[in-house]
Design a protein around this motif. Sequence first.
Motif, short mmCIF file in Angstrom:
data_model
loop_
_atom_site.label_atom_id
_atom_site.label_comp_id
_atom_site.label_asym_id
_atom_site.label_seq_id
_atom_site.Cartn_x
_atom_site.Cartn_y
_atom_site.Cartn_z
N ASP A 51 0.83 -1.21 0.00
CA ASP A 51 0.00 0.00 0.00
C ASP A 51 0.86 1.25 0.00
O ASP A 51 0.54 2.23 -0.67
N SER A 52 1.97 1.24 0.74
CA SER A 52 2.84 2.41 0.81
C SER A 52 3.46 2.73 -0.55
O SER A 52 3.60 3.90 -0.91
N PHE A 53 3.81 1.71 -1.32
CA PHE A 53 4.37 1.95 -2.66
C PHE A 53 3.30 2.56 -3.55
O PHE A 53 3.54 3.55 -4.24
N LYS A 54 2.12 1.97 -3.54
CA LYS A 54 1.04 2.48 -4.39
C LYS A 54 0.66 3.91 -4.02
O LYS A 54 0.39 4.72 -4.89
N ASN A 101 2.64 6.26 -2.31
CA ASN A 101 3.71 7.24 -2.42
C ASN A 101 4.41 7.29 -3.77
O ASN A 101 5.06 8.28 -4.08
N ILE A 102 4.29 6.22 -4.55
CA ILE A 102 4.96 6.20 -5.85
C ILE A 102 3.93 6.04 -6.96
O ILE A 102 3.64 6.99 -7.66
N ALA A 103 3.38 4.86 -7.10
CA ALA A 103 2.34 4.63 -8.11
C ALA A 103 1.91 3.17 -8.07
O ALA A 103 2.65 2.31 -7.62
N ASP A 104 0.72 2.92 -8.56
CA ASP A 104 0.26 1.55 -8.74
C ASP A 104 0.76 1.10 -10.10
O ASP A 104 0.31 1.59 -11.14
N LYS A 105 1.72 0.22 -10.12
CA LYS A 105 2.33 -0.26 -11.36
C LYS A 105 1.53 -1.39 -12.00
O LYS A 105 1.94 -1.93 -13.02
N ASN A 106 0.42 -1.76 -11.40
CA ASN A 106 -0.47 -2.77 -11.95
C ASN A 106 0.22 -4.13 -12.09
O ASN A 106 0.04 -4.83 -13.09
N ALA A 130 12.71 2.72 -2.98
CA ALA A 130 11.53 2.15 -2.33
C ALA A 130 12.00 0.93 -1.54
O ALA A 130 12.87 0.18 -2.01
N PHE A 131 11.41 0.75 -0.36
CA PHE A 131 11.82 -0.35 0.51
C PHE A 131 10.61 -1.08 1.04
O PHE A 131 9.52 -0.48 1.18
N LEU A 132 10.79 -2.35 1.34
CA LEU A 132 9.74 -3.10 2.01
C LEU A 132 9.43 -2.39 3.33
O LEU A 132 10.34 -1.92 4.02
N ASP A 133 8.16 -2.32 3.67
CA ASP A 133 7.74 -1.61 4.88
C ASP A 133 8.50 -2.05 6.13
O ASP A 133 8.84 -1.22 6.98
N TYR A 142 24.75 17.12 -10.95
CA TYR A 142 23.45 17.37 -10.31
C TYR A 142 22.60 16.10 -10.32
O TYR A 142 22.70 15.29 -11.24
N LEU A 143 21.77 15.97 -9.32
CA LEU A 143 20.74 14.94 -9.27
C LEU A 143 19.43 15.59 -8.88
O LEU A 143 19.41 16.62 -8.20
N CYS A 144 18.33 14.98 -9.29
CA CYS A 144 16.99 15.38 -8.87
C CYS A 144 16.39 14.26 -8.04
O CYS A 144 16.88 13.13 -8.05
N ALA A 145 15.32 14.57 -7.37
CA ALA A 145 14.53 13.56 -6.66
C ALA A 145 13.11 14.08 -6.58
O ALA A 145 12.89 15.27 -6.37
N LEU A 146 12.16 13.20 -6.79
CA LEU A 146 10.74 13.55 -6.72
C LEU A 146 10.12 12.86 -5.53
O LEU A 146 10.44 11.71 -5.24
N THR A 147 9.21 13.56 -4.86
CA THR A 147 8.47 12.92 -3.79
C THR A 147 7.12 13.60 -3.64
O THR A 147 6.97 14.78 -3.96
N ASP A 148 6.18 12.84 -3.14
CA ASP A 148 4.86 13.38 -2.83
C ASP A 148 5.02 14.41 -1.72
O ASP A 148 5.73 14.17 -0.75
N PRO A 149 4.35 15.56 -1.83
CA PRO A 149 4.47 16.59 -0.79
C PRO A 149 4.03 16.13 0.60
O PRO A 149 4.40 16.75 1.60
N GLU A 150 3.26 15.04 0.68
CA GLU A 150 2.80 14.51 1.96
C GLU A 150 3.71 13.42 2.53
O GLU A 150 3.51 12.97 3.64
#
Length: 172
Positions: free
Chosen positions: A28-31, A33-38, A98-101, A128-136
């Motif tokens: 659930d945490s992956f889906k 915070n990142i995405a549901d990869k189906n 991403a890591f196992l909970d 340079y590097l970038c990183a994306l994350t959900d604001p929450e």
Amino acid sequence: MKLNTKRLLLRKATLNDAGFIFKLLNQDSFKKNIADKNIKTNKDAEHYIETAFLTPYKLDTFSPYIVCLKSNDKDIRQIGVCGLYKRPALQYPDLGYAFLDEFTGLGYASEAARCVIDYSLNTLGLKYLCALTDPENRASINLLKKCKFNLETQVILNEEQGVSNLYQLSLK
């Protein structure tokens, strides 16, 4: 390619990692915070490994790696993924993880991220590097700050995922 830290081994993925990838991407945490990869089956997980890991390896481009916990030479357990991604919408490679909970909150993600950052600077010569994350996603934001990333802006990469915080790190 293998990267090592005191507690971790980062290695290339293989199709044998399908069960692990299935479990990781269906949390659930992956889906959230990142995405549901189906990923519904082991075959889906194998296809995901082929496209997200093996193809970038063959093209010798930025790619993610399997993060394994070292306990002894015979018992190395997959606990997460960490690596670089080249997203068309971003100017610089994107650090992703991403890591196992059951392995979050133990410092493994920041240890793996720092390992990839060091590799990016010292071996790849990146600036340079970038990183994306959900604001929450407070845990991810805190990890990026620990790794010296600075918030640049908010972006929308696609309508499904909505707004993401874009962080940038200068490796100079």
